[in-house]
Each structure stands twice: as structure tokens, then as C-alpha cells.
Design a protein around this motif. Structure first.
Motif, PDB file in Angstrom:
ATOM      1  N   MET A   1       0.354   4.095   2.909  1.00 38.41           N
ATOM      2  CA  MET A   1       0.664   3.809   4.311  1.00 38.41           C
ATOM      3  C   MET A   1       2.170   3.949   4.511  1.00 38.41           C
ATOM      4  O   MET A   1       2.960   3.617   3.632  1.00 38.41           O
ATOM      5  CB  MET A   1       0.210   2.389   4.684  1.00 38.41           C
ATOM      6  CG  MET A   1      -1.288   2.264   4.812  1.00 38.41           C
ATOM      7  SD  MET A   1      -1.929   0.573   5.100  1.00 38.41           S
ATOM      8  CE  MET A   1      -0.731  -0.242   6.067  1.00 38.41           C
ATOM      9  N   THR A   2       2.546   4.412   5.667  1.00 37.04           N
ATOM     10  CA  THR A   2       3.947   4.546   6.031  1.00 37.04           C
ATOM     11  C   THR A   2       4.653   3.205   5.891  1.00 37.04           C
ATOM     12  O   THR A   2       4.079   2.154   6.204  1.00 37.04           O
ATOM     13  CB  THR A   2       4.051   5.024   7.497  1.00 37.04           C
ATOM     14  OG1 THR A   2       3.296   6.213   7.641  1.00 37.04           O
ATOM     15  CG2 THR A   2       5.481   5.276   7.897  1.00 37.04           C
TER      16      THR A   2
ATOM     17  N   GLY B   1       2.381  -1.241   4.363  1.00 37.34           N
ATOM     18  CA  GLY B   1       2.835   0.049   3.861  1.00 37.34           C
ATOM     19  C   GLY B   1       4.211  -0.009   3.230  1.00 37.34           C
ATOM     20  O   GLY B   1       5.137  -0.593   3.799  1.00 37.34           O
TER      21      GLY B   1
ATOM     22  N   ASP C   1       0.848  -1.194   0.000  1.00 38.79           N
ATOM     23  CA  ASP C   1       0.000   0.000   0.000  1.00 38.79           C
ATOM     24  C   ASP C   1       0.882   1.243   0.000  1.00 38.79           C
ATOM     25  O   ASP C   1       1.635   1.485   0.942  1.00 38.79           O
ATOM     26  CB  ASP C   1      -0.923   0.010   1.221  1.00 38.79           C
ATOM     27  CG  ASP C   1      -2.000   1.068   1.113  1.00 38.79           C
ATOM     28  OD1 ASP C   1      -1.642   2.260   0.980  1.00 38.79           O
ATOM     29  OD2 ASP C   1      -3.182   0.723   1.172  1.00 38.79           O
TER      30      ASP C   1
END
Length: 185
Positions: free
Chosen positions: A91-92, A128, A88
Motif C-alpha cells: 500500500m502507498t 501503507g 503493509d
């Protein structure tokens, strides 16, 4: 029975790229719990244990839906028995989140699965990978991990394995309450 399906791109040139984090997680889970992922079924590399099927579609990311659907049918499972594992961008790096239902979020591999299943009613484990604003998203996801990220990746994969294990053996509610609370999501 749950199907844990990691998304990625086939081919050695993609093996250690951000987009292959789903494959990397399936490999780590396989290694930790001694579930070899070698058998070929319905366009996927597969390994099975008592309560789980581990799978990596043997396709390119954007064509993942067909093999996932074929494997679900072959194993007589419904979409709600699927945990789709994917990267993703939003996301971080290193953050983990479980999700039920929802849109593809611009992820073409997830879109392929939704279109093939004709359903959004399955679980996702999103990992992420962060985002580099200086790179086009399609180039970034196919790039390798930086030195710092490569060091952090081992911890991320170990945490994700623990999260999946919790989901499968202790319940989705417990896994979601523990792992969806991480900051930076």
C-alpha cells in the motif's frame, strides 16, 4: 470490548522503523485518549479503557501470535474482537485500510497471529509503508522513515487514530466506508 493490538519489534533499535508502525499507532492512540500502556499481561504491554484494550506484544514481530492468543484468552475475548494493526508493503505510504478475514499477505507477524489463533476471522488495520524496489523487503521494513515520510508520519498516525476511534465508537461499517475509500490503496 475490542482489543486494539499493534504489531512491532521489541527493542530500541527498532522503535522508529516501518515495521513498528503498529506500535507507533498504539502509542499515539494511548497519548491522545489518556490510556497508559504500561501494564504487562500475557507477554504484552497493555492499557485499558471502557471499551478498548490497547496492546503491544513484547516480542519480535514474527512471534506475535502467542502473546495475542494469551491476551485474548485472559480477557475472555474471541478473535472477532481483535483489530490487528500492522504495516503493509503493498500500500502507498500513509494509506489506511480496514480488512476482515483474509490471508497473511506475506506478513510474518500476521501469519504468526493467524497460526496461533487458528483463525483468520479478525479485523486488521493495514497502514501503507510503500516499497523500495531497490531494497529487499526484509531490509526495507526494518529501515527508518525518510525525512519526507517522517514529516508525513504524524498526519498518518493522527488519521489512523481517528479511524480506530470511528471503528470502536461509531461502528466498523462507518469506519470502513470512510477510511477504505482513500486513493492509493
Amino acid at each position: 470490548m475490542l482489543l486494539l493490538c499493534g504489531l512491532g519489534n521489541k527493542g530500541s533499535e527498532y522503535a522508529f522503523t516501518r515495521h513498528n508502525i503498529g506500535y507507533l499507532l498504539i502509542d499515539r492512540f494511548s497519548e491522545k485518549f489518556g490510556i497508559p500502556v504500561r501494564k504487562r499481561l500475557s507477554g504484552c504491554k497493555v492499557g485499558t479503557a471502557d471499551e478498548v484494550i490497547l496492546a503491544k506484544p513484547n516480542t519480535f514481530m514474527n512471534l506475535s501470535g502467542g502473546p495475542v492468543l494469551s491476551l485474548l484468552k485472559l480477557m475472555d475475548l474471541q478473535p472477532e474482537n481483535l483489530i490487528l494493526i500492522h504495516d503493509d508493503l503493498d500500500m502507498t505510504f500513509g494509506k489506511i485500510r480496514f480488512k476482515w478475514d483474509g490471508r497473511d499477505g506475506g506478513h510474518r507477524g500476521v501469519r504468526s497471529v493467524i497460526n496461533s489463533l487458528q483463525s483468520k476471522l479478525f479485523y486488521r488495520m493495514k497502514i501503507g509503508i510503500g516499497r523500495d524496489p531497490t531494497m529487499a523487503p526484509e531490509d526495507y521494513v526494518l529501515s527508518g522513515f525518510t525525512g519526507d515520510e517522517a514529516e508525513e508520519l504524524a498526519d498518518t498516525l493522527d488519521t489512523a487514530v481517528d479511524a480506530l476511534h470511528t471503528f470502536v465508537y461509531e461502528g466498523k461499517e462507518k469506519a470502513m466506508s470512510i477510511f477504505n475509500r482513500s486513493p492509493g490503496i
